[in-house]
Scaffold this motif. Sequence first.
Motif, mmCIF file in Angstrom:
data_model
loop_
_atom_site.group_PDB
_atom_site.id
_atom_site.type_symbol
_atom_site.label_atom_id
_atom_site.label_comp_id
_atom_site.label_asym_id
_atom_site.label_seq_id
_atom_site.Cartn_x
_atom_site.Cartn_y
_atom_site.Cartn_z
ATOM 1 N N ILE A 157 0.951 -1.386 0.040
ATOM 2 C CA ILE A 157 0.126 0.038 0.002
ATOM 3 C C ILE A 157 0.993 1.255 -0.099
ATOM 4 C CG2 ILE A 157 -1.757 1.333 1.405
ATOM 5 C CD1 ILE A 157 -2.718 -1.292 2.279
ATOM 6 N N ILE A 158 1.758 1.423 0.781
ATOM 7 C CA ILE A 158 2.728 2.398 0.819
ATOM 8 C C ILE A 158 3.464 2.697 -0.463
ATOM 9 C CG2 ILE A 158 4.925 3.295 1.956
ATOM 10 C CD1 ILE A 158 4.171 1.859 4.389
ATOM 11 N N LEU A 185 -15.821 0.423 6.958
ATOM 12 C CA LEU A 185 -15.687 1.328 5.918
ATOM 13 C C LEU A 185 -14.896 2.360 5.653
ATOM 14 C CD1 LEU A 185 -18.422 2.590 4.377
ATOM 15 C CD2 LEU A 185 -18.857 3.982 6.351
ATOM 16 N N TYR A 186 -14.313 2.946 6.552
ATOM 17 C CA TYR A 186 -13.112 3.721 6.081
ATOM 18 C C TYR A 186 -11.812 3.058 5.534
ATOM 19 C CZ TYR A 186 -15.369 6.958 9.196
ATOM 20 O OH TYR A 186 -16.312 8.137 9.922
ATOM 21 N N VAL A 187 -11.560 1.938 5.718
ATOM 22 C CA VAL A 187 -10.358 1.477 4.975
ATOM 23 C C VAL A 187 -11.084 1.053 3.463
ATOM 24 C CG1 VAL A 187 -9.058 -0.762 4.941
ATOM 25 C CG2 VAL A 187 -9.520 0.317 7.028
ATOM 26 N N LEU A 188 -11.978 0.631 3.559
ATOM 27 C CA LEU A 188 -12.596 0.422 2.032
ATOM 28 C C LEU A 188 -12.694 1.725 1.411
ATOM 29 C CD1 LEU A 188 -15.371 -2.450 2.679
ATOM 30 C CD2 LEU A 188 -13.199 -2.399 1.756
ATOM 31 N N ALA A 189 -13.315 2.601 1.904
ATOM 32 C CA ALA A 189 -13.235 4.041 1.342
ATOM 33 C C ALA A 189 -11.874 4.454 0.796
ATOM 34 C CB ALA A 189 -13.940 4.982 2.239
ATOM 35 N N TYR A 190 -10.656 4.225 1.504
ATOM 36 C CA TYR A 190 -9.532 4.531 1.310
ATOM 37 C C TYR A 190 -9.075 3.927 0.125
ATOM 38 C CZ TYR A 190 -4.269 4.404 1.012
ATOM 39 O OH TYR A 190 -2.994 4.307 0.421
ATOM 40 N N SER A 191 -9.540 2.551 -0.161
ATOM 41 C CA SER A 191 -9.183 1.891 -1.291
ATOM 42 C C SER A 191 -9.677 2.416 -2.486
ATOM 43 C CB SER A 191 -9.676 0.498 -1.249
ATOM 44 O OG SER A 191 -9.196 -0.389 -0.047
ATOM 45 N N GLY A 227 -1.883 11.404 4.182
ATOM 46 C CA GLY A 227 -2.435 11.444 5.148
ATOM 47 C C GLY A 227 -3.267 10.237 5.499
ATOM 48 N N PHE A 228 -4.113 9.918 4.544
ATOM 49 C CA PHE A 228 -5.157 8.785 4.428
ATOM 50 C C PHE A 228 -4.243 7.327 4.658
ATOM 51 C CE2 PHE A 228 -8.679 10.935 2.332
ATOM 52 C CZ PHE A 228 -9.421 11.155 3.306
ATOM 53 N N THR A 229 -3.132 7.579 3.930
ATOM 54 C CA THR A 229 -2.202 6.193 3.976
ATOM 55 C C THR A 229 -1.488 6.203 5.445
ATOM 56 O OG1 THR A 229 -1.867 6.652 1.528
ATOM 57 C CG2 THR A 229 -0.250 4.931 2.695
ATOM 58 N N ALA A 230 -1.256 7.134 5.978
ATOM 59 C CA ALA A 230 -0.613 7.200 7.237
ATOM 60 C C ALA A 230 -1.724 6.582 8.192
ATOM 61 C CB ALA A 230 -0.302 8.486 7.656
ATOM 62 N N SER A 231 -2.992 6.778 8.133
ATOM 63 C CA SER A 231 -3.846 6.172 8.945
ATOM 64 C C SER A 231 -3.918 4.912 8.747
ATOM 65 C CB SER A 231 -5.309 7.079 8.903
ATOM 66 O OG SER A 231 -5.132 8.200 9.120
ATOM 67 N N VAL A 232 -4.065 4.337 7.455
ATOM 68 C CA VAL A 232 -4.421 3.144 7.125
ATOM 69 C C VAL A 232 -3.155 2.027 7.555
ATOM 70 C CG1 VAL A 232 -4.620 1.485 4.934
ATOM 71 C CG2 VAL A 232 -5.946 3.522 5.082
ATOM 72 N N VAL A 233 -2.162 2.565 7.441
ATOM 73 C CA VAL A 233 -0.811 1.541 7.660
ATOM 74 C C VAL A 233 -0.402 1.652 9.200
ATOM 75 C CG1 VAL A 233 -0.105 1.748 5.375
ATOM 76 C CG2 VAL A 233 0.943 3.344 7.083
ATOM 77 N N SER A 234 -1.002 2.555 9.942
ATOM 78 C CA SER A 234 -0.641 2.874 11.431
ATOM 79 C C SER A 234 -1.318 1.480 12.118
ATOM 80 C CB SER A 234 -1.325 3.990 11.893
ATOM 81 O OG SER A 234 -1.140 3.909 13.432
#
Length: 384
Positions: free
Chosen positions: A257-258, A359-365, A282-289
């Motif tokens: 993802i990164i 939901l938020y992870v899927l929205a990020y995708s 910013g979204f990616t930082a939240s996802v991979v944290s």
Amino acid sequence: MIATAATVLLFTTVNPRMPYTGLFMGGADLDVYRDGARHVMAGLPLYTEPVIHGLLYTYTPFSTLMFLPFGLLPGEIDKYIWMGVNVVLLAAIVALCWRMLGYRLGGHAVAVSTLLTCSFAFLEPVRTTLFYGQINLVLMALVLWDAYRDEHSRLKGIGVGIAAGIKLTPAYFVLYYLALRQWRAAAVATVTIAATIGVSWAVLPRDSWQYWTETFFDSTRIADEGHAANQSLRGALTRIIGEPTPTWLWLLLAAIIIAVSLWVVARLHRGGETLLAVTIAGFTASVVSPFSWSHHWVWFVPLLVWTVHRALTNAWWWLGTVALFGVAGSWAYQFPGRLVVGLYLFPPTWIPWDVLVNLYVLAYSAILAGAAVIARRLPRDRAP
């Protein structure tokens, strides 16, 4: 009209005075920040015993130094003061986003920013930030201010470094600067992070040793990684698998993802889409944290400013704006005996639970995929 509707929804979907859930009945995280600072001032251990409300302190030692002024806020109304500061900061963030898009901050832009601020307060990550007295808007403002600065500025990188010194997740933006080949900014950010560690170690040697040798590696101090509010890749995997996610699997997927995200971000930046680029980071930082509470997802704010900007010249973008607003809105659902806020906490009546709770992870995708399409269509040599 939209701002009025959002404001009405904010105060009518959930009674602001409802115990445990109402907007004006929170402030627990603000209490933790202040009590952590008071522990340090009193010479009490910061990480080995609970602070107020029986909660464990999970932030860096440097954060307590930044939170010392919180102790000056008057009791009883401190959470309202901090909420007001966050609302003003939200308006400033919206205005800064317009500047990053090339707009001048005249009277019209200020009026639009004010209306959007009222609308964005209904976003679940923003409402939750206001409710708990969180600092996510502060951290995002520091990062956006940093990203907005001229590439050759000697101060570029300091905002990211200070934000990462307070809360580790913004350290991801060092990778962001490396992907953009902004070597000085990456170096300044890294040195600033090191300086925050050094200063806190000099002032708080015992707590710093405890944090960097033990607490830093213990993600279970926050909550169970399968908690519904953990809207991160690791949280989603844990809920799907039904047991703690193997570290190798999480690291492998996070690395993929990164890599994809940094490619997209670099292309966007070279194509002149600086705001969208930093937002995707910013979204990616939240996802991979390892653990990302839903209120970490305040990056919906700059994304929505960007979609409104696009909608001004292409009306089809209003559909995307409405869809994002619907996904991230503070929609409430009344269970027997309790009320929840946020679609990801709704019961799986018409959407499978595995989809809704992530939901938020899927929205990020979907957001990353859309950004990748935009990045491929941009010319590579446009000046940011």
